[in-house]
Write a protein that holds these residues in place. Structure first.
Motif, PDB file in Angstrom:
ATOM      1  N   GLY A   1       0.951  -1.064   0.031  1.00  0.00           N
ATOM      2  CA  GLY A   1       0.098   0.011   0.050  1.00  0.00           C
ATOM      3  C   GLY A   1       0.577   1.290  -0.215  1.00  0.00           C
ATOM      4  O   GLY A   1       1.968   1.278   0.536  1.00  0.00           O
ATOM      5  N   GLY A   2       0.224   2.256  -0.687  1.00  0.00           N
ATOM      6  CA  GLY A   2       0.907   3.674  -0.464  1.00  0.00           C
ATOM      7  C   GLY A   2       2.122   3.989  -1.387  1.00  0.00           C
ATOM      8  O   GLY A   2       2.914   5.044  -1.336  1.00  0.00           O
TER       9      GLY A   2
ATOM     10  N   LYS B   1       0.202   3.877  -6.461  1.00  0.00           N
ATOM     11  CA  LYS B   1      -0.650   2.942  -7.484  1.00  0.00           C
ATOM     12  C   LYS B   1      -1.824   4.010  -8.105  1.00  0.00           C
ATOM     13  O   LYS B   1      -1.836   4.018  -9.118  1.00  0.00           O
ATOM     14  CB  LYS B   1      -1.421   1.856  -6.769  1.00  0.00           C
ATOM     15  CG  LYS B   1      -1.651   0.721  -7.182  1.00  0.00           C
ATOM     16  CD  LYS B   1      -2.132  -0.459  -6.377  1.00  0.00           C
ATOM     17  CE  LYS B   1      -2.653  -0.130  -5.128  1.00  0.00           C
ATOM     18  NZ  LYS B   1      -3.808   0.845  -5.182  1.00  0.00           N
TER      19      LYS B   1
ATOM     20  N   THR C   1      -2.125   7.020  -7.670  1.00  0.00           N
ATOM     21  CA  THR C   1      -1.555   8.395  -8.510  1.00  0.00           C
ATOM     22  C   THR C   1      -0.789   7.837  -9.879  1.00  0.00           C
ATOM     23  O   THR C   1      -1.433   8.738 -10.905  1.00  0.00           O
ATOM     24  CB  THR C   1      -0.282   8.783  -7.919  1.00  0.00           C
ATOM     25  OG1 THR C   1      -0.435   8.961  -6.202  1.00  0.00           O
ATOM     26  CG2 THR C   1       0.541  10.064  -8.399  1.00  0.00           C
TER      27      THR C   1
HETATM   28  N1  LIG Z   1       5.928  10.599  -7.215  1.00  0.00           N
HETATM   29  C1  LIG Z   1       5.533  11.032  -6.068  1.00  0.00           C
HETATM   30  N2  LIG Z   1       5.933  12.154  -5.497  1.00  0.00           N
HETATM   31  C2  LIG Z   1       5.527  12.609  -4.438  1.00  0.00           C
HETATM   32  N3  LIG Z   1       4.182  12.085  -3.846  1.00  0.00           N
HETATM   33  C3  LIG Z   1       3.902  10.900  -4.436  1.00  0.00           C
HETATM   34  C4  LIG Z   1       4.121  10.342  -5.589  1.00  0.00           C
HETATM   35  N4  LIG Z   1       3.310   9.274  -5.928  1.00  0.00           N
HETATM   36  C5  LIG Z   1       2.337   9.161  -4.881  1.00  0.00           C
HETATM   37  N5  LIG Z   1       2.783  10.251  -3.877  1.00  0.00           N
HETATM   38  C6  LIG Z   1       2.055  10.331  -2.907  1.00  0.00           C
HETATM   39  O1  LIG Z   1       1.971   9.497  -2.031  1.00  0.00           O
HETATM   40  C7  LIG Z   1       0.691   8.995  -1.327  1.00  0.00           C
HETATM   41  C8  LIG Z   1       0.403   7.746  -1.705  1.00  0.00           C
HETATM   42  O2  LIG Z   1       0.018   7.889  -3.037  1.00  0.00           O
HETATM   43  P1  LIG Z   1      -1.354   6.755  -3.724  1.00  0.00           P
HETATM   44  O3  LIG Z   1      -2.664   7.107  -2.795  1.00  0.00           O
HETATM   45  O4  LIG Z   1      -1.458   7.003  -4.990  1.00  0.00           O
HETATM   46  O5  LIG Z   1      -0.843   5.308  -3.438  1.00  0.00           O
HETATM   47  P2  LIG Z   1      -1.242   3.821  -3.402  1.00  0.00           P
HETATM   48  O6  LIG Z   1      -0.477   2.772  -3.533  1.00  0.00           O
HETATM   49  O7  LIG Z   1      -2.564   3.886  -4.340  1.00  0.00           O
HETATM   50  O8  LIG Z   1      -1.993   3.814  -1.909  1.00  0.00           O
HETATM   51  P3  LIG Z   1      -3.110   2.944  -1.257  1.00  0.00           P
HETATM   52  O9  LIG Z   1      -2.388   1.790  -0.981  1.00  0.00           O
HETATM   53  O10 LIG Z   1      -3.687   3.486  -0.102  1.00  0.00           O
HETATM   54  O11 LIG Z   1      -4.181   2.634  -2.402  1.00  0.00           O
HETATM   55  C9  LIG Z   1      -0.138  10.092  -1.821  1.00  0.00           C
HETATM   56  O12 LIG Z   1      -0.406  11.255  -0.968  1.00  0.00           O
HETATM   57  C10 LIG Z   1       0.413  10.600  -3.110  1.00  0.00           C
HETATM   58  O13 LIG Z   1      -0.035  12.007  -3.425  1.00  0.00           O
END
Ligand SMILES: Nc1ncnc2c1ncn2[C@@H]1O[C@H](COP(=O)(O)OP(=O)(O)OP(=O)(O)O)[C@@H](O)[C@H]1O
Length: 272
Positions: free
Chosen positions: A36-37, A40, A42
């Motif tokens: 997670g986090g 994905k 983004t």
């Molecule tokens: N390249 C990047 N640069 C800076 N911040 C980023 C970048 N990619 C993602 N983030 C930030 O990191 C955090 C997590 O991103 P995101 O929600 O896309 O992850 P996820 O893998 O989808 O999370 P989850 O597991 O909760 O679904 C968000 O606050 C996002 O804005």
């Protein structure tokens, strides 16, 4: 018919409805990660924007039952649900894509989902079968993290997935969890399009030097180990972090290169 047989029949009938409903979608991509986090959602949103900019009719399916962030990231507020026949129409976004999310059916966006396993997987399958997917060139699914029931349900229920995009950071824990995720997709015999390494480095605004906060080349290591395409890296970007609603306004050169590779993969019929 006993209870078990009746359940099997209901699942088979729903599989048929899903196949029928999704049969007109030209390409289906699933974005996932073992951890997670890692970014994905983004990556999903940025990829959807690139496809839209290049003239494709795109829909993003937010399959994350617990953290449905996609509508906010695609700047959809107060969506108005409409129907075509008895199918739910995806909601248009300001950039010209569309989005479908479990969030649209929760009483409020702050409502936590406290469903147990079968109810969550049931909700995902219902979305697949009850949405009007007509007229979509590219469906990009933001799969919940990990290798549990929910990401598995998405992979098993969506017919003819063109390819899975795996997102990782270079960090050892992420790489380790992603290995499990790759093994799961391989076991299901679904093609993997490639690996994206997110948050690859931070570029110092003063001296321009790259700082590798999470270590280096975790994505390339995975690509080599599993003989997969490395789709590219995305650096830490100020505009992308913090306020999720700001993600949509932001263009990343790394993302354009990734889009070109993904588009080529689809045009070549799923060959890396
Ligand atoms: N390249 C990047 N640069 C800076 N911040 C980023 C970048 N990619 C993602 N983030 C930030 O990191 C955090 C997590 O991103 P995101 O929600 O896309 O992850 P996820 O893998 O989808 O999370 P989850 O597991 O909760 O679904 C968000 O606050 C996002 O804005």
């Amino acid at each position: 018919m006993n209870n078990e047989d009746a359940q099997k029949l209901a699942i088979m009938e729903q599989d048929v409805r899903i196949s029928r409903a999704m049969s007109t979608i030209k390409h289906k991509i699933v974005v996932m990660s073992g951890k997670g986090g890692v970014g994905k959602s983004t990556v999903t949103v940025k990829l959807a924007e690139e496809f839209t900019r290049n003239g494709y009719r795109v829909c993003v399916l937010d399959a994350d039952v617990h953290g449905p962030d996609i509508p906010k990231m695609m700047r959809v507020r107060e969506p108005e649900i409409t129907l075509t026949g008895n199918l739910i129409n995806p909601i248009p976004t300001p950039v010209g894509a569309t989005v479908m999310s479990i969030e649209f059916f929760l009483p409020s966006e702050d409502t936590p989902v406290i469903w147990r396993g079968p109810k969550k997987t049931g909700a995902i399958r219902q979305l697949l079968s009850d949405v009007n997917w007509e007229g979509i060139d590219v469906l990009i699914v933001d799969n919940p993290p990990g290798t549990g029931d929910e990401p598995l349900t998405v992979l098993q229920s969506i017919p003819a997935i063109d390819g899975v995009i795996i997102v990782t950071t270079a960090q050892e824990v992420s790489v380790h969890d992603v290995e499990k995720c790759i093994n799961m997709v391989n076991q299901l015999k679904i093609p993997i399009m490639g690996i994206i390494e997110n948050m690859s480095y931070l570029q110092c605004p003063e001296c321009g030097k790259r700082i590798f906060l999470f270590g280096k080349d975790g994505g390339k290591y995975l690509a080599n180990k599993f003989d997969l395409q490395f789709l590219g890296g995305i650096p830490f970007e100020k505009g992308i972090s913090g306020d999720k609603s700001s993600a949509s306004s932001y263009i990343n050169t790394g993302m354009v290169k990734i889009f070109n590779k993904v588009e080529k993969y689809l045009k070549d019929g799923g060959v890396n």
